[in-house]
Design an enzyme around this catalytic site. Structure first.
Site, PDB file in Angstrom:
ATOM      1  N   GLN A 278      -1.663   2.359  10.009  1.00  0.00           N
ATOM      2  CA  GLN A 278      -0.405   2.446   9.259  1.00  0.00           C
ATOM      3  C   GLN A 278       0.652   3.210  10.068  1.00  0.00           C
ATOM      4  O   GLN A 278       1.842   3.012   9.888  1.00  0.00           O
ATOM      5  CB  GLN A 278      -0.622   3.154   7.919  1.00  0.00           C
ATOM      6  CG  GLN A 278      -1.418   2.379   6.896  1.00  0.00           C
ATOM      7  CD  GLN A 278      -2.891   2.701   6.960  1.00  0.00           C
ATOM      8  OE1 GLN A 278      -3.412   3.083   8.016  1.00  0.00           O
ATOM      9  NE2 GLN A 278      -3.594   2.545   5.854  1.00  0.00           N
TER      10      GLN A 278
ATOM     11  N   ARG B  86       0.865  -1.182   0.000  1.00  0.00           N
ATOM     12  CA  ARG B  86       0.000   0.000   0.000  1.00  0.00           C
ATOM     13  C   ARG B  86       0.900   1.230   0.000  1.00  0.00           C
ATOM     14  O   ARG B  86       2.124   1.109   0.124  1.00  0.00           O
ATOM     15  CB  ARG B  86      -1.032  -0.003   1.137  1.00  0.00           C
ATOM     16  CG  ARG B  86      -0.696  -0.660   2.412  1.00  0.00           C
ATOM     17  CD  ARG B  86       0.445  -0.069   3.171  1.00  0.00           C
ATOM     18  NE  ARG B  86       0.272   1.357   3.365  1.00  0.00           N
ATOM     19  CZ  ARG B  86       1.235   2.207   3.594  1.00  0.00           C
ATOM     20  NH1 ARG B  86       2.493   1.803   3.643  1.00  0.00           N
ATOM     21  NH2 ARG B  86       1.018   3.488   3.756  1.00  0.00           N
ATOM     22  N   GLY B  87       0.279   2.396  -0.128  1.00  0.00           N
ATOM     23  CA  GLY B  87       1.061   3.621  -0.281  1.00  0.00           C
ATOM     24  C   GLY B  87       1.123   3.943  -1.763  1.00  0.00           C
ATOM     25  O   GLY B  87       1.420   3.060  -2.584  1.00  0.00           O
ATOM     26  N   ALA B  88       0.819   5.210  -2.091  1.00  0.00           N
ATOM     27  CA  ALA B  88       0.626   5.567  -3.501  1.00  0.00           C
ATOM     28  C   ALA B  88       1.800   5.179  -4.412  1.00  0.00           C
ATOM     29  O   ALA B  88       1.611   4.466  -5.410  1.00  0.00           O
ATOM     30  CB  ALA B  88       0.301   7.053  -3.600  1.00  0.00           C
TER      31      ALA B  88
ATOM     32  N   ASP C 103      -1.791  10.884  -1.748  1.00  0.00           N
ATOM     33  CA  ASP C 103      -2.220   9.872  -2.712  1.00  0.00           C
ATOM     34  C   ASP C 103      -2.602  10.507  -4.038  1.00  0.00           C
ATOM     35  O   ASP C 103      -2.582   9.860  -5.093  1.00  0.00           O
ATOM     36  CB  ASP C 103      -3.384   9.069  -2.138  1.00  0.00           C
ATOM     37  CG  ASP C 103      -2.909   8.288  -0.921  1.00  0.00           C
ATOM     38  OD1 ASP C 103      -2.927   8.866   0.186  1.00  0.00           O
ATOM     39  OD2 ASP C 103      -2.466   7.146  -1.093  1.00  0.00           O
TER      40      ASP C 103
HETATM   41  O1  MRU Z   1      -4.490   3.119   2.342  1.00  0.00           O
HETATM   42  P1  MRU Z   1      -2.995   3.242   2.217  1.00  0.00           P
HETATM   43  O2  MRU Z   1      -2.228   2.665   3.356  1.00  0.00           O
HETATM   44  O3  MRU Z   1      -2.491   2.785   0.873  1.00  0.00           O
HETATM   45  O4  MRU Z   1      -2.817   4.796   2.292  1.00  0.00           O
HETATM   46  C1  MRU Z   1      -2.087   5.483   1.419  1.00  0.00           C
HETATM   47  C2  MRU Z   1      -0.950   6.047   2.125  1.00  0.00           C
HETATM   48  O5  MRU Z   1       0.034   5.375   2.309  1.00  0.00           O
HETATM   49  C3  MRU Z   1      -1.049   7.351   2.707  1.00  0.00           C
HETATM   50  O6  MRU Z   1      -2.194   8.048   2.476  1.00  0.00           O
HETATM   51  C4  MRU Z   1       0.226   8.135   2.556  1.00  0.00           C
HETATM   52  O7  MRU Z   1       0.189   9.165   3.451  1.00  0.00           O
HETATM   53  C5  MRU Z   1       0.464   8.651   1.163  1.00  0.00           C
HETATM   54  S1  MRU Z   1       1.315   7.537   0.138  1.00  0.00           S
HETATM   55  C6  MRU Z   1       2.978   7.980   0.312  1.00  0.00           C
END
Ligand code: MRU
Length: 348
Positions: free
Chosen positions: A197, A49-51, A238
């Site tokens: 997270q 996960r994470g953009a 994201d």
């Molecule tokens: O739902 P997730 O864990 O995929 O959430 C996305 C993120 O990791 C966050 O929103 C983050 O702050 C941005 S991605 C570097």
């Protein structure tokens, strides 16, 4: 010199290897996929996960689909890829890096001539995207570190670290670069309900890498700011619109609001691949996730059976709450409608 200690995702001998983030912080386990459906499920179920990390996962997933395709004509091959691309893209709707990564690989396929050369070119490009992610984060970190001073205590929300990228991180990359520049920096990480997270990933990652990090419940953001326990905020994103509207993990908006109330600068760190220069706020789909993320913690039920749940995964922070957006091309300052296009110009 920066030390890269955790690599979230990698292409190894035609297999995609990734850290299973659902097992952290208790176990550091790596999982392997040779099937694009496996990667799609991994994205959907937050194994990765994470953009930026899901952008790379999408790119690698499409390469697996290419290897799985038995089509010999380019037309049939592209049809197979379009089907896989849709499956991968539909896993999570908000982070723009996923569609960006898929599109980069699809373009390589469309521009190629014969299927076997295309497969190799796709893999080469996906590996380049993964390696570039680390370099981009380090450059972004350097730009961002200039906004931070010795002895700052910085709040961050969710996980925008190594684990949300290939390595180094976006918001945590800025924190890493600040420390690497010789400044003392302390971190306050919010636990980030509902699936934590912040406590499972950010606290794990920063502790693993020797940072001074304290964990707070999300509900203590106001307390820590009112009591001057924190003097800056940096979060990831994201999706960032050309107007400076920032979509990030649910709860970011309230962190930004409280920071504004207390005169605390609020920064966002995101690579240019997270920017969506076409959409308006009303076009952005906010992912709604399962109610069980809220009604239980792990396997333990913490709410009555049958309760209605509203569980948006992201919220939008408006530009007026944001002091600067840190990218690999520099820092955009308000007014963002003017400064964001300039970053893209500078990056050409
Ligand atoms: O739902 P997730 O864990 O995929 O959430 C996305 C993120 O990791 C966050 O929103 C983050 O702050 C941005 S991605 C570097």
């Amino acid at each position: 010199m920066a030390v890269i200690t955790l690599r979230t995702i990698e292409w190894k001998n035609n297999i995609v290897v990734m850290i299973d983030q659902t097992k952290l912080p208790n176990d550091l386990v790596f999982v392997e996929y040779s099937d694009y459906m496996g990667v799609a499920n991994a994205i959907k179920n937050l194994i990765i996960r994470g953009a930026p990390a899901i952008g790379v996962a999408g790119a690698f997933g499409l390469c697996l689909a290419a290897l799985q395709s038995n089509s010999t004509t380019k037309e049939e091959f592209i049809e197979d890829l379009e089907k896989a691309k849709k499956t991968l893209n539909d896993t999570r709707p908000t982070a723009v890096n996923l569609s960006w990564g898929l599109e980069q690989i699809m373009q390589i396929a469309k521009n190629g001539v014969n299927v076997s050369d295309i497969k190799n070119a796709m893999i080469t490009k996906a590996k380049q995207i993964a390696d570039a992610d680390i370099k981009i984060n380090m450059t972004m970190g350097k730009h961002g570190s200039e906004l931070f001073s010795n002895n700052d205590t910085v709040m961050t929300h969710c996980n925008a670290g190594s684990l949300a990228t290939v390595a180094y991180g976006t918001a945590l990359g800025v924190i890493r670069a600040t420390k690497e520049s010789g400044k003392n920096i302390k971190v306050i990480a919010t636990e980030t309900r509902p699936i934590q997270q912040g406590s499972r990933l950010t606290a794990f990652e920063l502790k693993h890498d020797g940072f001074d990090v304290s964990l707070i419940p999300d509900t203590a953001v106001g307390y820590t700011m009112a009591n001057k326990l924190v003097n800056k905020v940096v979060v990831g994103a994201d999706r960032v619109l050309r107007t400076g509207h920032v979509y990030n993990k649910i709860g970011t908006y309230q962190v930004a609001l409280i920071a504004k109330q207390h005169g605390i600068p609020f920064y966002v760190a995101a690579p240019l691949s997270t920017f969506d220069m076409k959409s308006n706020p009303q076009d952005v789909i906010i992912e709604q996730r399962s109610g069980t993320e809220v009604t239980q913690i792990g396997d333990k039920k913490t709410a009555p059976d049958g309760i209605n749940v509203i569980n948006p995964a992201f919220d939008m922070t408006p530009p007026e709450l944001i002091s600067g957006i840190i990218t690999e091309a520099g820092v955009a300052k308000p007014p963002f409608v003017e400064s964001i296009p300039k970053l893209f110009e500078a990056n050409k």
